[in-house]
Structure formats: C-alpha cells, structure tokens
Design a protein around this motif. Sequence first.
Motif, PDB file in Angstrom:
ATOM      1  N   MET A  87       0.846  -1.179   0.000  1.00  0.00           N
ATOM      2  CA  MET A  87       0.000   0.000   0.000  1.00  0.00           C
ATOM      3  C   MET A  87       0.890   1.240   0.000  1.00  0.00           C
ATOM      4  O   MET A  87       1.824   1.345   0.767  1.00  0.00           O
ATOM      5  CB  MET A  87      -0.901  -0.009   1.234  1.00  0.00           C
ATOM      6  N   ARG A  88       0.584   2.161  -0.874  1.00  0.00           N
ATOM      7  CA  ARG A  88       1.368   3.389  -0.969  1.00  0.00           C
ATOM      8  C   ARG A  88       0.689   4.512  -0.192  1.00  0.00           C
ATOM      9  O   ARG A  88      -0.523   4.636  -0.209  1.00  0.00           O
ATOM     10  CB  ARG A  88       1.501   3.822  -2.414  1.00  0.00           C
ATOM     11  N   GLY A  89       1.454   5.354   0.442  1.00  0.00           N
ATOM     12  CA  GLY A  89       0.933   6.510   1.160  1.00  0.00           C
ATOM     13  C   GLY A  89       0.983   7.760   0.286  1.00  0.00           C
ATOM     14  O   GLY A  89       1.619   7.781  -0.757  1.00  0.00           O
ATOM     15  N   VAL A  90       0.324   8.760   0.714  1.00  0.00           N
ATOM     16  CA  VAL A  90       0.323  10.040   0.005  1.00  0.00           C
ATOM     17  C   VAL A  90       1.674  10.695   0.227  1.00  0.00           C
ATOM     18  O   VAL A  90       2.142  10.815   1.348  1.00  0.00           O
ATOM     19  CB  VAL A  90      -0.808  10.946   0.527  1.00  0.00           C
ATOM     20  N   LYS A  91       2.294  11.128  -0.863  1.00  0.00           N
ATOM     21  CA  LYS A  91       3.610  11.761  -0.757  1.00  0.00           C
ATOM     22  C   LYS A  91       3.512  13.275  -0.632  1.00  0.00           C
ATOM     23  O   LYS A  91       4.391  13.904  -0.096  1.00  0.00           O
ATOM     24  CB  LYS A  91       4.456  11.397  -1.965  1.00  0.00           C
TER      25      LYS A  91
END
Length: 77
Positions: free
Chosen positions: A1-5
Amino acid sequence: MRGVKGISNEIQLKPKMSATGVKHKIEEALKRDAQIDSDHITVEANGNMVTLRGTVHSWRESHDAEHAAFDAPGVAV
C-alpha cells in the motif's frame, strides 16, 4: 500500500472588502429585493460599522432590509 507523498493546492484568498465595497454590495442587495423600496434607504459605512437609514412601509420591509444587509459579502454579525 502506498501513502500520500504530497498535496499541492493553489488557493487564492480574496482581500478583505473595504467599507465602501460592503456598502455597495448592500445597496445592490436592497435594489434586487422586490419587497424593499430601496429609494428611501441609505447605507452608511464607517470603519467596521454599517448603518441603514431611511423609511420603510412596514415592519416586514424593515426586516427584509436588515436581512439583505446581513447577507451581503463582508458583513459579520
């Protein structure tokens, strides 16, 4: 899962309205309201105070004029 950068929003804020600008907006609102005889109401703006002066035909018209002034942009209770 990728987070908001990161998030970037360009939001411009409108400058505060001058007393003259608020006065003009109230006068326009009074003229737009068919229930108000705006020819007999003057709007005075001084600093952060706005005063309506004049004559109306009924309490209802007075109430409508008051609400038109309160609803104008730049007016705070």
